[in-house]
Design an enzyme around this catalytic site. Structure first.
Site, PDB file in Angstrom:
ATOM      1  N   LYS A 221       0.910  -1.338  -0.210  1.00  0.00           N
ATOM      2  CA  LYS A 221      -0.081  -0.001   0.030  1.00  0.00           C
ATOM      3  C   LYS A 221       0.812   1.258  -0.099  1.00  0.00           C
ATOM      4  O   LYS A 221       2.023   1.372   0.308  1.00  0.00           O
ATOM      5  CB  LYS A 221      -0.778  -0.131   1.325  1.00  0.00           C
ATOM      6  CG  LYS A 221      -1.982  -0.883   1.106  1.00  0.00           C
ATOM      7  CD  LYS A 221      -3.234  -0.885   1.791  1.00  0.00           C
ATOM      8  CE  LYS A 221      -4.253  -1.850   1.532  1.00  0.00           C
ATOM      9  NZ  LYS A 221      -5.423  -1.655   2.363  1.00  0.00           N
ATOM     10  N   ARG A 255      -4.129 -10.102   4.960  1.00  0.00           N
ATOM     11  CA  ARG A 255      -4.529 -10.055   3.427  1.00  0.00           C
ATOM     12  C   ARG A 255      -2.983  -9.503   2.771  1.00  0.00           C
ATOM     13  O   ARG A 255      -2.833  -8.370   3.051  1.00  0.00           O
ATOM     14  CB  ARG A 255      -5.741  -9.203   3.080  1.00  0.00           C
ATOM     15  CG  ARG A 255      -6.134  -9.067   1.952  1.00  0.00           C
ATOM     16  CD  ARG A 255      -7.390  -8.347   1.850  1.00  0.00           C
ATOM     17  NE  ARG A 255      -8.106  -8.518   0.254  1.00  0.00           N
ATOM     18  CZ  ARG A 255      -7.556  -7.645  -0.578  1.00  0.00           C
ATOM     19  NH1 ARG A 255      -6.655  -6.767  -0.336  1.00  0.00           N
ATOM     20  NH2 ARG A 255      -8.322  -7.967  -1.927  1.00  0.00           N
TER      21      ARG A 255
END
Length: 283
Positions: A221, A255
């Site tokens: 991210k 995840r």
């Protein structure tokens, strides 16, 4: 801790890894790589061999600025892959969607978890999820993917995200989804600045009183890019570091796009947790 996934159970006595499988042309990290169904199935098989316990299949990008796709297109992308991956032993398939009809058809095709970034707030989503008998993961997001990173603001991000997730758990219960089926996700990177993300990750134990397993997704991210000045493909180490910290703070599901590296981190963190590690212990 056991999650009731309908016809299957998910044992979360130790943290597990959820592998990301985006069957989209425009996801931020792997868009276009697995849009061919056979390539997607092959990648799922590889992640399972690396130790993923859950494969999270998504047919609509939720990156900042992403464009919505139709129900028909999302079904076309996901259902053939779900049908094949759900046949593999020792893995659960999750469908990453907010659309009620996609939820219904995905579970009918073999998915056992519904992972919804909109926390089942779309019209009929709660009813659809409850009707399937699948487990659900409800996530916090401020705004929508097309505008969520424009100017996110909070008075107290930890308290506000906690309150929202508590409200969604209650809404699930009212719709007939038992707490034994619910997981929660604070939504790292979804309508949050770097400082908001760091604040949430630094206070994960705050969410333990909700009595639902915590799912954390940080892999590749932008917050890692901002912290380390790294491109998307250079963020594996940073993501594993954040995932390890999250597990030691109570996260049960990680995840990730980078399954092999994260599974190693899970094994290390689990060894510490089994020996009584808690954040703040003297060494």
């Amino acid at each position: 801790m056991i999650i009731d996934c309908g016809s299957r159970e998910l044992d979360l006595s130790a943290p597990v890894v959820m592998g990301v499988l985006n069957v989209t042309p425009d996801s931020f990290s792997d868009g276009g790589k697995y849009i061919d169904p056979q390539r997607a199935v092959d990648h799922a098989k590889q992640m399972i061999e690396q130790g993923a316990r859950i494969i999270d299949i998504g047919g609509e990008s939720t990156r900042p600025g992403a464009v919505l796709v139709s129900v028909e297109e999302e079904l076309r992308r996901t259902i053939p892959v779900i049908e094949q991956v759900s046949k593999f032993a020792d893995v659960l398939v999750s469908i990453d969607t907010s659309k009620p009809e996609v939820m219904r058809q995905a579970v009918a095709a073999g998915a056992r978890i519904i992972n919804d970034i909109r926390a089942l707030t779309e019209p009929e989503a709660l009813r659809a999820a409850a009707s399937t008998g699948a487990a659900v993961c409800v996530m916090h997001m401020q705004g929508q993917p097309d505008n969520m990173q424009t100017a996110p603001q909070y008075t107290n991000v930890v308290a506000e995200v906690h309150r929202y997730l508590a409200e969604r758990i209650a809404a699930c219960a009212q719709a007939g989804i038992s707490r034994s089926k619910i997981m929660i996700d604070p939504g790292i990177g979804f309508g949050k600045t770097l400082q908001h993300n760091l604040e949430l990750l630094s206070h994960l134990p705050t969410f333990s009183d909700l009595s639902c397993p915590l799912l954390i997704g940080v892999s590749r991210k932008s917050m890692i890019g901002k912290l380390l000045d790294r491109t998307v493909d250079e963020r594996i180490s940073g993501g594993v570091a954040l995932a390890t910290a999250a597990m030691l703070a109570g996260a049960k599901i990680i995840r990730t796009h980078d399954v092999s590296e994260t599974v190693d981190a899970v094994r290390v963190a689990t060894s510490l947790l089994e020996r009584g590690y808690t954040c703040g212990n003297d060494i």
